[in-house]
Design an enzyme around this catalytic site. Structure first.
Site, PDB file in Angstrom:
ATOM      1  N   ARG A  54      44.818  40.670  39.843  1.00 35.47           N
ATOM      2  CA  ARG A  54      43.742  39.672  39.916  1.00 35.47           C
ATOM      3  C   ARG A  54      43.419  39.089  38.538  1.00 35.47           C
ATOM      4  O   ARG A  54      43.081  37.924  38.412  1.00 35.47           O
ATOM      5  CB  ARG A  54      42.473  40.268  40.547  1.00 35.47           C
ATOM      6  CG  ARG A  54      41.263  39.317  40.453  1.00 35.47           C
ATOM      7  CD  ARG A  54      40.176  39.620  41.452  1.00 35.47           C
ATOM      8  NE  ARG A  54      39.789  41.016  41.464  1.00 35.47           N
ATOM      9  CZ  ARG A  54      39.056  41.617  40.516  1.00 35.47           C
ATOM     10  NH1 ARG A  54      38.646  40.959  39.451  1.00 35.47           N
ATOM     11  NH2 ARG A  54      38.757  42.893  40.623  1.00 35.47           N
ATOM     12  N   ASP A 177      40.651  14.775  43.962  1.00 31.56           N
ATOM     13  CA  ASP A 177      41.384  15.508  44.994  1.00 31.56           C
ATOM     14  C   ASP A 177      42.661  14.704  45.251  1.00 31.56           C
ATOM     15  O   ASP A 177      42.620  13.630  45.824  1.00 31.56           O
ATOM     16  CB  ASP A 177      40.530  15.632  46.262  1.00 31.56           C
ATOM     17  CG  ASP A 177      41.159  16.557  47.292  1.00 31.56           C
ATOM     18  OD1 ASP A 177      42.413  16.632  47.333  1.00 31.56           O
ATOM     19  OD2 ASP A 177      40.416  17.181  48.071  1.00 31.56           O
TER      20      ASP A 177
END
Ligand SMILES: *Cc1c(COP(=O)(O)O)cnc(C)c1O
Length: 381
Positions: A54, A177
């Site tokens: 992680r 986006d």
């Protein structure tokens, strides 16, 4: 160009996009596998840089990030999904900050912004994609200027070149986006955006078989903040998903080229169909933002929105009669998909008969045969 293991490949960094997609993110040392293997490990023997997946990531994520970062001219951070990528950018908005959002915008992003209104005191200003003056004004005052171009589902193209060049409030972020455009048709960082965001679940993966996302940032400090946001929230991509997204990128140019040719031809045919009333495709001269699309997009994409004559029930019946085209949500895959957008909760503001067709790589005549037979079943009074 350096290989994924840091060894020089001898290739120039300005390779064409098609070649970069195939060549980047590979190791170079003798005996190295051509494809970065999936490493299903959360932890590593202590004493080296990599400790826990992680925190430091695994090689498979880095291969994906290297390809995307190089494509768009920044540093990429991969995420568990497109929304996880979007959320990491929104995480940078200060409490009580001002967020400018397009009126036509991916529903999940609107929901995320709305949630921050109550919890963090964000103020939200909705601006029409085509209102360039409105966006320029927002650049001077908003903390996050969020654009989606082409937009979902109306496929409006913003004057990104003009908006990105406008003076911005200090410390603000202008994000685009770029999911619908793909890194092939549009590179927002080159126009002056701070971040470009992708749902890799769509065109990058390309096979409707994964959830993954990425943010590419121009500025090193911002990309470090995004990386930190991923570590903190734990919104890491899956090992398999990163592998599949990387594999998807290898064929992105080919898939897009074919699907885009199909989409252009279908849009022209739909315009002339007696049961169709309004076709929105950036490549059509009749499209409200055709000029901006022509200026800014390398290709017009694979999504077509159109209305059928009649009512919602007629549009639903049309979807149900499709055989080759899948009656399904989402987009950007090898298979064509279509749905009536207003059938989803939160999308009731859209025209009831608006259909969004994501064109795949099937043979054009088979797609047209399917659309024609399904349209033929619409009986108008
Ligand atoms: C799908 C999509 C998202 C969200 O991505 P997920 O991978 O589904 O989380 C964001 N923006 C756009 C434009 C999308 O199409």
């Amino acid at each position: 160009m350096k290989g994924a293991d840091g060894v020089d490949t001898g290739l120039e960094d300005d390779l064409s996009v098609e070649s970069w997609l195939v060549a980047a993110g590979r190791e170079r040392q003798a005996g190295a596998p051509l494809n970065t293997p999936m490493i299903p490990a959360s932890n590593f023997v202590l004493g080296a840089e990599r400790v826990y997946a992680r925190n430091e990531g695994v090689p498979g994520w880095q291969a994906l990030e290297e390809i995307l970062g190089g494509l768009e001219g920044g540093t990429a951070v991969s995420f568990a999904s497109g929304m996880a990528a979007v959320a990491a950018v929104f995480e940078q908005i200060p409490a009580d900050g001002l967020v400018a959002l397009p009126i036509d915008c991916y529903q999940g992003v609107v929901a995320l912004a709305e949630a921050g209104k109550g919890r963090r005191g964000w103020r939200i200003e909705r601006v029409a994609v085509t209102d360039t003056a409105g966006w320029v004004r927002m650049c001077g005052v908003a903390d996050l200027i969020w654009l989606e171009s082409p937009s979902n589902p109306l496929l409006e193209v913003a004057d990104l070149d003009r908006i990105c060049a406008a003076p911005r409030k200090a410390g603000s972020i202008l994000g685009v986006d770029n999911t619908f455009a793909t890194p092939i048709n549009q590179r927002p960082l080159e126009l002056g955006a701070d971040v470009s965001v992708h749902s890799a679940s769509k065109f990058i993966g390309g096979h409707s078989d994964l959830l993954c996302g990425a943010v590419i940032a121009r500025d090193g400090a911002l990309s470090a903040d995004l990386f930190r946001a991923r570590v903190l929230a734990g919104a890491t991509p899956g090992t398999l998903e990163a592998f599949l997204a990387t594999r998807g990128l290898r064929t992105l140019a080919l898939r897009l080229e074919r699907a885009q040719t199909n989409a252009g031809a279908l849009a022209e045919r739909l315009v002339n169909h007696p049961k169709v009333s309004c076709v929105r495709y950036p490549g059509l001269k009749s499209h409200p933002t055709h000029a901006a699309a022509k200026r800014q997009l390398k290709g017009y994409g694979t999504i077509i929105s159109f209305d059928v004559k009649g009512e919602a029930g007629d549009a639903d019946g049309f979807c149900r009669r499709l055989k080759l085209i899948q009656h399904a949500t989402s987009l950007g895959a090898v298979e064509s998909t279509m749905e009536r957008r207003a059938s989803h909760r939160g999308q009731e503001h859209l025209p009831a008969t608006l259909l969004r067709l994501s064109v795949g790589i099937e043979a054009i005549e088979d797609l047209w045969t399917d659309l024609e037979q399904a349209l033929g079943g619409i009986v108008l009074e």
